[in-house]
Design a protein around this motif. Structure first.
Motif, mmCIF file in Angstrom:
data_model
loop_
_atom_site.group_PDB
_atom_site.id
_atom_site.type_symbol
_atom_site.label_atom_id
_atom_site.label_comp_id
_atom_site.label_asym_id
_atom_site.label_seq_id
_atom_site.Cartn_x
_atom_site.Cartn_y
_atom_site.Cartn_z
ATOM 1 N N GLN A 9 -1.830 -0.686 -3.616
ATOM 2 C CA GLN A 9 -2.526 0.339 -3.902
ATOM 3 C C GLN A 9 -2.896 0.528 -5.644
ATOM 4 O O GLN A 9 -1.983 0.025 -6.397
ATOM 5 N N GLN A 10 -3.942 1.065 -5.708
ATOM 6 C CA GLN A 10 -4.599 1.114 -7.164
ATOM 7 C C GLN A 10 -3.853 2.198 -7.922
ATOM 8 O O GLN A 10 -3.354 3.144 -7.313
ATOM 9 N N SER B 260 0.847 -1.323 -0.083
ATOM 10 C CA SER B 260 0.152 -0.030 0.045
ATOM 11 C C SER B 260 0.662 1.237 -0.059
ATOM 12 O O SER B 260 1.972 1.281 -0.016
ATOM 13 N N THR B 261 0.092 2.423 -0.048
ATOM 14 C CA THR B 261 0.933 3.613 -0.092
ATOM 15 C C THR B 261 2.157 3.695 0.915
ATOM 16 O O THR B 261 3.232 3.857 0.500
ATOM 17 N N PHE C 219 -15.984 0.104 -9.847
ATOM 18 C CA PHE C 219 -14.844 -0.818 -9.827
ATOM 19 C C PHE C 219 -15.624 -1.983 -10.135
ATOM 20 O O PHE C 219 -16.627 -2.661 -9.737
ATOM 21 N N TRP D 288 -1.394 6.863 -6.867
ATOM 22 C CA TRP D 288 -2.954 7.414 -6.859
ATOM 23 C C TRP D 288 -3.192 8.777 -6.347
ATOM 24 O O TRP D 288 -4.043 9.417 -6.839
ATOM 25 N N SER E 143 -5.572 6.648 2.255
ATOM 26 C CA SER E 143 -6.779 7.052 1.287
ATOM 27 C C SER E 143 -7.974 6.803 2.309
ATOM 28 O O SER E 143 -7.987 5.768 3.157
ATOM 29 N N GLY F 3 -7.446 4.466 5.691
ATOM 30 C CA GLY F 3 -5.844 4.164 5.310
ATOM 31 C C GLY F 3 -5.280 5.478 4.968
ATOM 32 O O GLY F 3 -5.604 6.524 5.503
ATOM 33 N N CYS G 158 -13.608 7.311 -3.070
ATOM 34 C CA CYS G 158 -12.223 7.464 -2.392
ATOM 35 C C CYS G 158 -11.822 8.842 -2.369
ATOM 36 O O CYS G 158 -12.222 9.931 -2.747
HETATM 37 O O1 LIG Z 1 -7.022 5.225 -5.261
HETATM 38 C C1 LIG Z 1 -7.671 4.588 -4.191
HETATM 39 C C2 LIG Z 1 -8.891 3.783 -4.593
HETATM 40 O O2 LIG Z 1 -9.336 4.298 -5.645
HETATM 41 C C3 LIG Z 1 -6.869 4.297 -3.061
HETATM 42 O O3 LIG Z 1 -7.542 3.631 -1.976
HETATM 43 C C4 LIG Z 1 -5.454 3.640 -3.350
HETATM 44 O O4 LIG Z 1 -6.077 2.166 -3.574
HETATM 45 C C5 LIG Z 1 -4.675 3.667 -2.173
HETATM 46 O O5 LIG Z 1 -4.933 2.966 -1.041
HETATM 47 P P1 LIG Z 1 -4.326 2.803 0.442
HETATM 48 O O6 LIG Z 1 -2.908 2.761 0.309
HETATM 49 O O7 LIG Z 1 -4.994 3.997 1.096
HETATM 50 O O8 LIG Z 1 -4.737 1.563 1.215
#
Ligand SMILES: O=C(CO)[C@@H](O)[C@H](O)COP(=O)(O)O
Ligand SMILES: Nc1ncnc2c1ncn2[C@@H]1O[C@H](COP(=O)(O)OP(=O)(O)O)[C@@H](O)[C@H]1O
Length: 461
Positions: free
Chosen positions: A70-71, A10-11, A272, A90, A251, A249, A284
Motif C-alpha cells: 500500500q502506498q 496491501s490494506t 506518479f 493512506w 481503494s 480494492g 484514487c
Molecule cells: O493511496 C493509494 C494510491 O494513491 C491506494 O491505492 C493505496 O496504495 C492502497 O491500495 P489498496 O490497499 O487499495 O490496494
C-alpha cells in the motif's frame, strides 16, 4: 526451475505468490489478514508477511523476492531503528487540515503539481508528517528516519534502507520529473529532515534476505527494489500505453502507463512514477470494494446473493442512488463526507434496488475517477477484489459506456512484484515477458441516465 516470490502487503491483507521466473507460471501462494484500522503497527505487516510466506510453502527454491505494498503510509523510525508510533495509512484522513495548510503555504495547488507531480491530500506522507509535527511533537522529535510500508518490509528482510521511484512518488517530497528528493518541502512540512531511503532504479538490487530476519532461508534470496501496490499491479497485469486499469480494492484507482511525467494542478490526477522507469498518472478514491461489503452486510447476504439481487433490479435502480463516501473521500477531496441514499420510495425499498444502487453508485464514482484521467483507451481493465463481483462486471460497461475487460481473478500486485524479482535475475532493459491470461470482455448497452442521475445528487450530501 528458478522461482521468484512477489509480496502484496496491501490494506486488508498480505498475499505472497511464488512463480517460475522464466514463464511466470504460478507455483504456490499464501495470504494472511492485516488488522482493521487506519493506523497500524508495522510489526503486524511483518507477522502477516511471515504467515503468508509460510502458507505459500516458504522460500524453498526462491532466488529473488520483491515487496509491493500500500502506498503513502508514514513509518517513522527512531535512531535505533525502532518504530516511533503506529504507521498512519493512506486512508487515514486526520491530516486533511495539514494538507490544506501545506497547499496554501507553498502558494497553491499548481506549485505542488509542478514540484512533485501531485497536489497533496491527506493520503500523502508529507501531510502526515506535518500532522505529526503539530500534534505529537515528542514523536516527531524522535523520528530519525521516515519510510513507506514497502521500504520498511524490504529493510526488515534485507537490512538495506531503500525505496523505488513508484513509491517515492507518493510521498509528496520526491519529484518524478527530476527523479530527486525535495528535502526543502520535507523541511517546510516537518521542520526537520529525517533520513530517507535511497531511491533505486527499477531493477537495481536491494540486498539479500538475511537469515537473521526471521524468515527461513536455505540459499541466497536476492531482493528487488519493490514498489507501491498500484505500480506493481500495472506490471502484474501487463498494462501498456492504450490501457486504463481500474482497480477495485480497498481503494479504487484508475491509472495508465505514460511515457512522461504529469502535473495536474486540479489535484485529481496524481502524477506518479511507475515500476519500469516510466510514469503512472493515477486517480484514487478512498471508497471501493468495501462499499459492496457494507451494502451486503446491511442486507444480511453474502457476495453471491448480493450479486444476484443487484442483477435482479432494473438499470438505474428505479431512481435510487447510493453516493458511496462511506470513509470520507479523497477524489473528490471531501475527507469529512459521509455516504447517502437518494430517491428512496416505497417502490425502491427492496433489497434488490439497494444492492443495485450500491453497485451503480460505486461504478459511477469510479467512472468519475476514470474520466479525470482524460484518456480514451483501447481497453479498460477491471482488477482487484471488487472485480470478482459478477454484478460489477456486468453493470460496469453500462455505466462506463464502453466494454470492460476482466483478466482472470488473481493477485496482480503480488504478481507484479514477482515479475520485478524475475527482472532482477534476468537483467535487461525490459521486465521478462510473462504470459498474462486472456481478459474476458463484458459488454452492455450504455445507460447514460445512471451517471446523469448520480451527478445530480452526488454533491447534495
Ligand atoms: O493511496 C493509494 C494510491 O494513491 C491506494 O491505492 C493505496 O496504495 C492502497 O491500495 P489498496 O490497499 O487499495 O490496494
Ligand atoms: N466476489 C466479491 N464481490 C465483492 N467484493 C469482493 C469479492 N471478493 C473480494 N471482494 C472484496 O475485495 C476487497 C479486497 O480486495 P483486494 O484487491 O485484495 O484489496 P486490498 O489489496 O486493498 O487489500 C475486500 O473488501 C473484499 O470484500
Amino acid at each position: 526451475m528458478t522461482l521468484v516470490a512477489g509480496v502484496d502487503s496491501s490494506t486488508q491483507s498480505c498475499k505472497v505468490v511464488i512463480r517460475d521466473a522464466r514463464t511466470g507460471a504460478l507455483v504456490r501462494q499464501g495470504r494472511a489478514a492485516h488488522p482493521e484500522g487506519t493506523e497500524v503497527d508495522p510489526e503486524a505487516w511483518w507477522t502477516a508477511l511471515r504467515e503468508a510466506l509460510d502458507r505459500a510453502g516458504g522460500l524453498e527454491g526462491v532466488e529473488s523476492l520483491s515487496v509491493g505494498a500500500q502506498q503513502h503510509g508514514m513509518v517513522c523510525l527512531d535512531s535505533s531503528g525502532a518504530v516511533v508510533r503506529k504507521a498512519l495509512l493512506w486512508n487515514d484522513t486526520r491530516s486533511a487540515g495539514a494538507a490544506a495548510d501545506l497547499v496554501e503555504e507553498l502558494g497553491g495547488p499548481r506549485r505542488w503539481a509542478e514540484a512533485v507531480g501531485s497536489v497533496p491530500v491527506a493520503s500523502f506522507t508529507v501531510t502526515k508528517l506535518r500532522w505529526l509535527a503539530e500534534h505529537e511533537p515528542g514523536s516527531a522529535r524522535r523520528t530519525a528516519r521516515v519510510c513507506l510500508p514497502h521500504d520498511w518490509l524490504t529493510w526488515r528482510l534485507g537490512g538495506e534502507f531503500v525505496t523505488d521511484r513508484g513509491d517515492a512518488s507518493g510521498t509528496g517530497y520526491w519529484s518524478p520529473a527530476t527523479g530527486s528528493y525535495r528535502t526543502d518541502l520535507l523541511r517546510v512540512a516537518f521542520g526537520a529532515e529525517p533520513g530517507l531511503p535511497t531511491v533505486l532504479g527499477p531493477r537495481d538490487p536491494a540486498g539479500e534476505v538475511r537469515a537473521a530476519a526471521g524468515v527461513p532461508v536455505t540459499g541466497t534470496v536476492r531482493l528487488a527494489p519493490g514498489t507501491g501496490d498500484n505500480m506493481a499491479a500495472a506490471l502484474g497485469v501487463g498494462a501498456e500505453p492504450g490501457d486504463v486499469v481500474v482497480s477495485i480494492g480497498t481503494s479504487g484507482t484508475a491509472f495508465a502507463v505514460a511515457g512522461g511525467p504529469s502535473a495536474d494542478p486540479g489535484g485529481l490526477v496524481a502524477g506518479f512514477a511507475d515500476a519500469t522507469g516510466r510514469f503512472l498518472p493515477l486517480v484514487c478514491t478512498l471508497n471501493a470494494a468495501r462499499v459492496l461489503q457494507a451494502a451486503a452486510q446491511v442486507l444480511g447476504v453474502g457476495t453471491d446473493e448480493f450479486d444476484r439481487l443487484a442483477l435482479t433490479a432494473p438499470a438505474g435502480a428505479g431512481g435510487l442512488v447510493h453516493v458511496p463516501y462511506l470513509e470520507g473521500e479523497r477524489t473528490p477531496n471531501l475527507p469529512g463526507a459521509t455516504g447517502s441514499l437518494h430517491g428512496l420510495t416505497l417502490a425502491t425499498s427492496t433489497p434488490a434496488h439497494l444492492a443495485r444502487a450500491a453497485v451503480e453508485g460505486l461504478l459511477c464514482h469510479l467512472a468519475d475517477a476514470f474520466d479525470a484521467l482524460g484518456l480514451d483507451p483501447a481497453r479498460v481493465l477491471l482488477i482487484g477484489g471488487g472485480a470478482r463481483s459478477e454484478a460489477v462486471r456486468r453493470i460496469a460497461p453500462a455505466v462506463f459506456g464502453r466494454p470492460v475487460f476482466v483478466p482472470e481473478p488473481g493477485e496482480y500486485v503480488a504478481d507484479g512484484a514477482a515479475r520485478q524479482a524475475a527482472w532482477l535475475l534476468a537483467g535487461g532493459d525490459e521486465p521478462p515477458a510473462w504470459e498474462t491470461g486472456a481478459a474476458r470482455r463484458y459488454e452492455a448497452d450504455p445507460v447514460p441516465e445512471i451517471r446523469a442521475r448520480y451527478a445530480e445528487v452526488r454533491g447534495l450530501g
